[in-house]
Design a protein around this motif. Structure first.
Motif, short mmCIF file in Angstrom:
data_model
loop_
_atom_site.label_atom_id
_atom_site.label_comp_id
_atom_site.label_asym_id
_atom_site.label_seq_id
_atom_site.Cartn_x
_atom_site.Cartn_y
_atom_site.Cartn_z
N GLY A 98 0.83 -1.20 0.00
CA GLY A 98 0.00 0.00 0.00
C GLY A 98 0.87 1.26 0.00
O GLY A 98 0.46 2.31 -0.47
N ASN A 173 -4.64 4.30 10.99
CA ASN A 173 -3.43 4.08 11.77
C ASN A 173 -2.94 5.47 12.17
O ASN A 173 -2.78 6.31 11.29
CB ASN A 173 -2.37 3.39 10.90
N ASP A 201 -7.19 5.28 1.57
CA ASP A 201 -6.23 4.25 1.97
C ASP A 201 -6.99 3.20 2.78
O ASP A 201 -7.34 3.43 3.94
CB ASP A 201 -5.11 4.90 2.79
N TYR A 204 -6.35 -1.29 6.06
CA TYR A 204 -6.90 -2.10 7.16
C TYR A 204 -8.37 -2.46 6.93
O TYR A 204 -9.11 -2.70 7.88
CB TYR A 204 -6.76 -1.35 8.50
N SER A 233 -4.01 -3.33 0.15
CA SER A 233 -2.79 -4.10 0.38
C SER A 233 -3.09 -5.51 0.88
O SER A 233 -4.08 -5.74 1.56
CB SER A 233 -1.96 -3.36 1.42
N SER A 235 -0.93 -6.77 2.93
CA SER A 235 -0.08 -6.82 4.13
C SER A 235 -0.82 -7.19 5.41
O SER A 235 -0.45 -8.12 6.11
CB SER A 235 0.60 -5.48 4.34
N LYS A 236 -1.87 -6.41 5.73
CA LYS A 236 -2.50 -6.59 7.04
C LYS A 236 -3.58 -7.66 6.99
O LYS A 236 -3.69 -8.47 7.90
CB LYS A 236 -3.08 -5.26 7.53
N ARG A 244 5.29 -7.66 0.05
CA ARG A 244 5.18 -6.37 -0.62
C ARG A 244 4.22 -6.42 -1.82
O ARG A 244 4.62 -6.42 -2.98
CB ARG A 244 6.57 -5.85 -1.08
C1 LIG Z 1 -2.33 3.50 7.14
C2 LIG Z 1 -1.39 2.65 6.34
N1 LIG Z 1 -1.47 2.70 5.02
C3 LIG Z 1 -0.65 1.95 4.24
C4 LIG Z 1 0.29 1.14 4.81
C5 LIG Z 1 1.16 0.38 3.87
O1 LIG Z 1 1.44 -0.92 4.19
P1 LIG Z 1 2.06 -1.87 3.11
O2 LIG Z 1 2.99 -1.06 2.27
O3 LIG Z 1 2.76 -2.93 3.87
O4 LIG Z 1 0.92 -2.39 2.30
C6 LIG Z 1 0.42 1.06 6.20
C7 LIG Z 1 1.45 0.24 6.84
O5 LIG Z 1 1.71 0.30 8.01
C8 LIG Z 1 -0.46 1.84 6.99
O6 LIG Z 1 -0.43 1.79 8.32
#
Ligand SMILES: Cc1ncc(COP(=O)(O)O)c(C=O)c1O
Length: 403
Positions: A98, A173, A201, A204, A233, A235-236, A244
């Motif tokens: 992300g 976040n 964004d 989450y 993303s 990721s989470k 990535r």
């Molecule tokens: C609010 C927010 N947006 C985007 C990201 C991007 O995460 P990633 O690059 O791992 O997808 C994060 C990662 O901590 C985040 O907290």
């Protein structure tokens, strides 16, 4: 010596805490790490199987720079199923998380002379990326007393003739605040009438604990599809931070511009990670719900433990996996005077790593990640409370007056 732009850009403070904790660990100290912004779960089996198969099939070369077609289609399909929004695969680009999705977007849309409105306390990369693009970040402050809700009128009143876009993060976040659809609708109506971009964004997006209607993509799509950019993303949601893999979804010219930027910087996301993401998106989704339920029970249990000291003022988060308590009641001019200093002492003396609110533009707060086991949470919070009770630089809790 360095380029002028570096006068404005700081390196990620959230990653710094992890480095400091790792340094202490290397010296043999047992550190409890609440700094991490990543799930403690393992990547789902479906992703791992797909990645191994990709290696065995020698799927190890460059891919199309916007990502493999099957993955773009799977991402578009996820948004169709989850939100009822229709995007063809060509309006999706696969990015290195992300973070790159948001970076490409800022570089594609914003430049010198532009203002971009966002909110604080917030994820620091959003404002730094706006600055890297040469634009000016305008942060609207959210308040603990409102549960860190992004009040739409505060965003609207920050808009000027120079505003080119608004970047919103929900769930947020470090606050865990979840934006209700009705709030976004107000912002979207205003943005649509002014021709301003709204970038969402959704990193989450699957980590929401309460019944808060959160079909934000649909709210924007119904009002302003030609000015809507969604970033997300793996990721989470899928515990895949190291792979990535993220995405931008938006109007064709934006996605093409992101592709052009990416073609000259990182090319494509690792071919194996793309197959892994495809495996996770196409596989069983039970793991997503299971992780959510585990985070929820940690949140509920740990929030209870914090009530032991009323000076730790906590808003129970509705999403993501962070507590963001106000600890200003523990600070004093003659003692520990800032949350940054508090975090430093806590790490050095009690060996608990947390991220100070300063990293998110909110001095006086701490970010405590509960993406860690309940045992670690119990021990870390025990140490934190003990540190508060024993440090001679923190005022003693006044005994309650006898009735
Ligand atoms: C609010 C927010 N947006 C985007 C990201 C991007 O995460 P990633 O690059 O791992 O997808 C994060 C990662 O901590 C985040 O907290």
């Amino acid at each position: 010596m360095l380029a002028k732009r570096m006068e404005q850009v700081a390196s990620s403070p959230t990653l710094q805490v992890g480095l400091e904790a790792a340094r202490l660990r290397r010296t043999g100290v047992e550190v409890i790490d609440f700094g991490a912004g990543e799930p403690d779960f393992t990547t789902p089996e479906d992703a791992k199987v797909a990645a191994r198969a990709a290696i065995d099939a020698n799927f190890t070369k460059y891919t199309a720079n916007a990502g493999i077609d099957e993955l773009k289609a799977a991402i578009a399909n996820r948004y169709r199923v989850d939100y009822g929004v229709e995007y063809p695969a060509q309006q999706v680009i696969v990015t290195a998380g992300g973070k790159q999705a948001l970076y490409n977007t800022s570089m594609a849309l914003f430049g010198p002379g532009d203002e971009v409105v966002t909110h604080s306390p917030g994820w620091p990369s959003i404002t730094e990326q706006i600055k890297l693009a040469g634009a000016q970040a305008v942060s609207v402050r959210t308040q603990a007393a409102d549960g860190f809700r992004i009040l739409p009128e505060t965003i609207v009143s920050a808009l000027t003739a120079r505003t080119k876009g608004v970047i919103l993060n929900s769930p947020g976040n470090p606050t865990g605040a979840v934006m209700p659809e009705s709030d976004l609708a107000i912002i979207a109506d205003e943005a649509a009438s002014r021709g301003i971009w709204v970038v969402l964004d959704l990193c989450y997006e699957r980590l929401i604990y309460e019944e808060i209607p959160h079909n934000l993509p649909k709210i924007l799509n119904d009002r302003m599809p030609e000015r809507t950019v969604l970033t997300g993303s793996m990721s989470k949601t899928y515990a895949m931070t190291g792979w990535r893999c993220g995405w931008v979804i938006g109007p064709a010219p934006v996605v093409a511009a992101c592709g052009a930027i990416q073609s000259h910087t990182t090319s494509n996301v690792c071919s194996i990670s793309q197959r892994a993401a495809l495996g996770a998106l196409g596989g069983a989704q039970d793991c997503v719900q299971e992780m959510l339920e585990e985070y929820r029970s940690r949140r509920d249990q740990a929030a209870e433990w914090f009530t032991a000291d009323a000076r730790i003022r906590l808003v129970k988060p509705n999403g993501a996996f962070y507590f963001f308590p106000d600890i200003s009641g523990l600070l004093s001019p003659g003692g520990i005077s800032t949350s940054a200093e508090f975090a430093q002492e806590l790490l050095q003396q009690a060996h608990v790593a947390v991220t100070p609110g300063e990293a998110f533009g909110a001095p006086g707060f701490l970010r405590i990640s509960y993406a860690t086991s309940l045992e670690q949470l119990r021990e870390g919070i025990r140490r934190l409370l003990e540190f508060i009770n024993t440090s001679d630089r923190i005022p003693r809790l006044k005994p309650r007056p006898a009735l």
